[in-house]
Design a protein around this motif. Structure first.
Motif, PDB file in Angstrom:
ATOM      1  N   VAL A  80      74.188  62.605  28.050  1.00 42.96           N
ATOM      2  CA  VAL A  80      75.632  62.533  28.259  1.00 42.96           C
ATOM      3  C   VAL A  80      76.189  63.944  28.451  1.00 42.96           C
ATOM      4  CG1 VAL A  80      75.918  60.409  26.930  1.00 42.96           C
ATOM      5  CG2 VAL A  80      76.098  62.619  25.770  1.00 42.96           C
ATOM      6  N   GLU A  81      77.292  64.012  29.142  1.00 42.37           N
ATOM      7  CA  GLU A  81      77.999  65.280  29.303  1.00 42.37           C
ATOM      8  C   GLU A  81      78.923  65.490  28.106  1.00 42.37           C
ATOM      9  OE1 GLU A  81      77.444  67.394  31.651  1.00 42.37           O
ATOM     10  OE2 GLU A  81      76.117  66.129  32.878  1.00 42.37           O
ATOM     11  N   ARG A  82      79.241  66.743  27.842  1.00 39.45           N
ATOM     12  CA  ARG A  82      80.106  67.037  26.702  1.00 39.45           C
ATOM     13  C   ARG A  82      81.502  66.447  26.886  1.00 39.45           C
ATOM     14  NH1 ARG A  82      78.775  72.454  23.392  1.00 39.45           N
ATOM     15  NH2 ARG A  82      76.506  72.395  23.535  1.00 39.45           N
ATOM     16  N   TRP A  83      81.998  66.441  28.110  1.00 36.98           N
ATOM     17  CA  TRP A  83      83.328  65.883  28.322  1.00 36.98           C
ATOM     18  C   TRP A  83      83.345  64.386  28.014  1.00 36.98           C
ATOM     19  CZ3 TRP A  83      83.696  61.971  31.844  1.00 36.98           C
ATOM     20  CH2 TRP A  83      82.702  61.880  32.826  1.00 36.98           C
ATOM     21  N   SER A  84      82.191  63.719  28.191  1.00 37.90           N
ATOM     22  CA  SER A  84      82.119  62.292  27.873  1.00 37.90           C
ATOM     23  C   SER A  84      82.246  62.059  26.375  1.00 37.90           C
ATOM     24  CB  SER A  84      80.795  61.703  28.372  1.00 37.90           C
ATOM     25  OG  SER A  84      80.714  61.750  29.774  1.00 37.90           O
ATOM     26  N   VAL A  85      81.707  62.981  25.584  1.00 39.39           N
ATOM     27  CA  VAL A  85      81.803  62.871  24.127  1.00 39.39           C
ATOM     28  C   VAL A  85      83.264  62.946  23.699  1.00 39.39           C
ATOM     29  CG1 VAL A  85      81.165  63.914  21.923  1.00 39.39           C
ATOM     30  CG2 VAL A  85      79.518  63.880  23.810  1.00 39.39           C
ATOM     31  N   ILE A  86      83.993  63.902  24.246  1.00 40.52           N
ATOM     32  CA  ILE A  86      85.408  64.062  23.902  1.00 40.52           C
ATOM     33  C   ILE A  86      86.227  62.874  24.405  1.00 40.52           C
ATOM     34  CG2 ILE A  86      87.450  65.500  24.182  1.00 40.52           C
ATOM     35  CD1 ILE A  86      85.284  66.699  22.409  1.00 40.52           C
ATOM     36  N   ASN A  87      85.937  62.427  25.618  1.00 39.53           N
ATOM     37  CA  ASN A  87      86.649  61.261  26.159  1.00 39.53           C
ATOM     38  C   ASN A  87      86.479  60.046  25.253  1.00 39.53           C
ATOM     39  OD1 ASN A  87      87.431  62.768  28.332  1.00 39.53           O
ATOM     40  ND2 ASN A  87      86.030  61.828  29.799  1.00 39.53           N
ATOM     41  N   ALA A  88      85.247  59.827  24.807  1.00 37.78           N
ATOM     42  CA  ALA A  88      84.958  58.674  23.952  1.00 37.78           C
ATOM     43  C   ALA A  88      85.723  58.765  22.639  1.00 37.78           C
ATOM     44  CB  ALA A  88      83.462  58.581  23.692  1.00 37.78           C
ATOM     45  N   LYS A  89      85.809  59.962  22.068  1.00 35.65           N
ATOM     46  CA  LYS A  89      86.511  60.135  20.795  1.00 35.65           C
ATOM     47  C   LYS A  89      87.991  59.788  20.922  1.00 35.65           C
ATOM     48  CE  LYS A  89      83.064  61.495  18.270  1.00 35.65           C
ATOM     49  NZ  LYS A  89      82.528  60.566  17.236  1.00 35.65           N
ATOM     50  N   TYR A  90      88.611  60.252  21.996  1.00 36.24           N
ATOM     51  CA  TYR A  90      90.044  60.029  22.147  1.00 36.24           C
ATOM     52  C   TYR A  90      90.357  58.589  22.541  1.00 36.24           C
ATOM     53  CZ  TYR A  90      91.424  64.858  21.378  1.00 36.24           C
ATOM     54  OH  TYR A  90      91.673  66.074  20.792  1.00 36.24           O
ATOM     55  N   VAL A  91      89.487  57.947  23.303  1.00 28.58           N
ATOM     56  CA  VAL A  91      89.694  56.537  23.626  1.00 28.58           C
ATOM     57  C   VAL A  91      89.482  55.671  22.387  1.00 28.58           C
ATOM     58  CG1 VAL A  91      88.851  54.574  24.978  1.00 28.58           C
ATOM     59  CG2 VAL A  91      89.090  56.814  26.056  1.00 28.58           C
ATOM     60  N   MET A  92      88.509  56.047  21.548  1.00 30.43           N
ATOM     61  CA  MET A  92      88.218  55.282  20.344  1.00 30.43           C
ATOM     62  C   MET A  92      89.367  55.295  19.341  1.00 30.43           C
ATOM     63  SD  MET A  92      85.499  53.517  20.347  1.00 30.43           S
ATOM     64  CE  MET A  92      85.462  53.129  18.602  1.00 30.43           C
ATOM     65  N   VAL A  93      90.263  56.265  19.461  1.00 27.72           N
ATOM     66  CA  VAL A  93      91.434  56.285  18.575  1.00 27.72           C
ATOM     67  C   VAL A  93      92.217  54.988  18.714  1.00 27.72           C
ATOM     68  CG1 VAL A  93      93.621  57.434  18.047  1.00 27.72           C
ATOM     69  CG2 VAL A  93      91.610  58.800  18.621  1.00 27.72           C
ATOM     70  N   SER A  94      92.405  54.538  19.946  1.00 26.68           N
ATOM     71  CA  SER A  94      93.145  53.301  20.182  1.00 26.68           C
ATOM     72  C   SER A  94      92.368  52.084  19.694  1.00 26.68           C
ATOM     73  CB  SER A  94      93.475  53.152  21.666  1.00 26.68           C
ATOM     74  OG  SER A  94      92.294  53.096  22.449  1.00 26.68           O
ATOM     75  N   VAL A  95      91.031  52.140  19.749  1.00 24.08           N
ATOM     76  CA  VAL A  95      90.209  51.029  19.265  1.00 24.08           C
ATOM     77  C   VAL A  95      90.336  50.900  17.747  1.00 24.08           C
ATOM     78  CG1 VAL A  95      87.867  50.110  19.062  1.00 24.08           C
ATOM     79  CG2 VAL A  95      88.590  51.235  21.178  1.00 24.08           C
ATOM     80  N   TRP A  96      90.239  52.022  17.050  1.00 23.93           N
ATOM     81  CA  TRP A  96      90.368  51.982  15.588  1.00 23.93           C
ATOM     82  C   TRP A  96      91.779  51.587  15.186  1.00 23.93           C
ATOM     83  CZ3 TRP A  96      85.875  51.209  14.509  1.00 23.93           C
ATOM     84  CH2 TRP A  96      84.805  52.027  14.852  1.00 23.93           C
ATOM     85  N   TRP A  97      92.779  52.033  15.956  1.00 24.03           N
ATOM     86  CA  TRP A  97      94.153  51.606  15.668  1.00 24.03           C
ATOM     87  C   TRP A  97      94.279  50.092  15.809  1.00 24.03           C
ATOM     88  CZ3 TRP A  97      97.117  49.086  19.380  1.00 24.03           C
ATOM     89  CH2 TRP A  97      98.410  48.735  18.957  1.00 24.03           C
TER      90      TRP A  97
END
Length: 217
Positions: A80-97
């Motif tokens: 995976v690319e590093r930007w994908s790691v960050i993208n996943a973290k910020y999208v997952m915020v809405s999932v956990w919410w």
């Protein structure tokens, strides 16, 4: 990115999904104290949802049994690319919410219809938007500090920020401002909150991405 999001779900503690149960006392006490207080009770419920959502976010990041550096090394060992790691973290915020909101809604529904206790305005649009915004603001502050200075520094800052939300919002709502930019915030609180959150989240995202791409693990 989707696989990284699944990874966070797989390593999540199962107890995190029933974390709203720990808010039972909070719901019962605050519900009675804030009954018929309008925006204050909506904000109290929003804070409760945001707290649980952020708790789930933290658990998904620090439930591997590894050190912070080793955790990031394991993630970056994947194709995976590093930007994908960050993208996943910020999208997952809405999932956990969403998980937190559903869990808290179920708990509040049970309190109202089974135990006949006061219920927070769970299906109120303002509560929904405010809780999502507060969750993203907490995450937006957390991630850059975490990637730059580590978990302990981010933890201390977030604890202080959460209490600032808890005690500061009530004071803010009690102010009587009739002119200036602040008056526009009071006149259109939902839109203002969304704009502020989007601005903070975007700044946080690009800052986290910059830090993560340059950091050696």
């Amino acid at each position: 990115m989707f696989q990284l999001m699944l990874k966070d779900i797989y390593i999540q503690r199962k107890t995190a999904f029933i974390a709203p149960v720990f808010l039972l006392i909070y719901f019962l006490t605050m519900g009675r104290e804030l009954e018929n207080t309008g925006s204050l009770i909506a904000m109290a419920y929003s804070l409760a949802v945001a707290f649980i959502a952020f708790l789930m976010l933290v658990y998904s990041n620090f439930n591997t049994g590894e050190t912070e550096k080793m955790h990031n090394r394991l993630v970056l060992s994947l194709p995976v690319e590093r930007w994908s790691v960050i993208n996943a973290k910020y999208v997952m915020v809405s999932v956990w919410w969403l998980c937190a909101y559903i869990s808290c809604t179920i708990l509040a529904f049970i309190l109202k219809n089974v135990f006949h206790e006061f219920s927070f305005p769970t299906f109120d649009l303002n509560s929904l938007i405010f809780s999502l915004c507060i969750t993203y603001i907490l995450a937006a502050v957390f991630y850059p500090i975490y990637y730059k200075f580590g978990w302990k520094a981010a933890q201390i800052l977030i604890v202080g920020l959460f209490f600032l939300f808890s005690f500061g919002l009530g004071k803010l709502l009690s102010l009587d401002v009739k002119s200036g930019i602040i008056s526009m915030v009071f006149k259109y609180p939902v839109i203002s909150c969304m704009i502020i959150t989007l601005t903070i989240a975007l700044v946080s995202y690009f800052l986290s991405l910059r830090i993560y791409e340059k950091k050696e693990f």
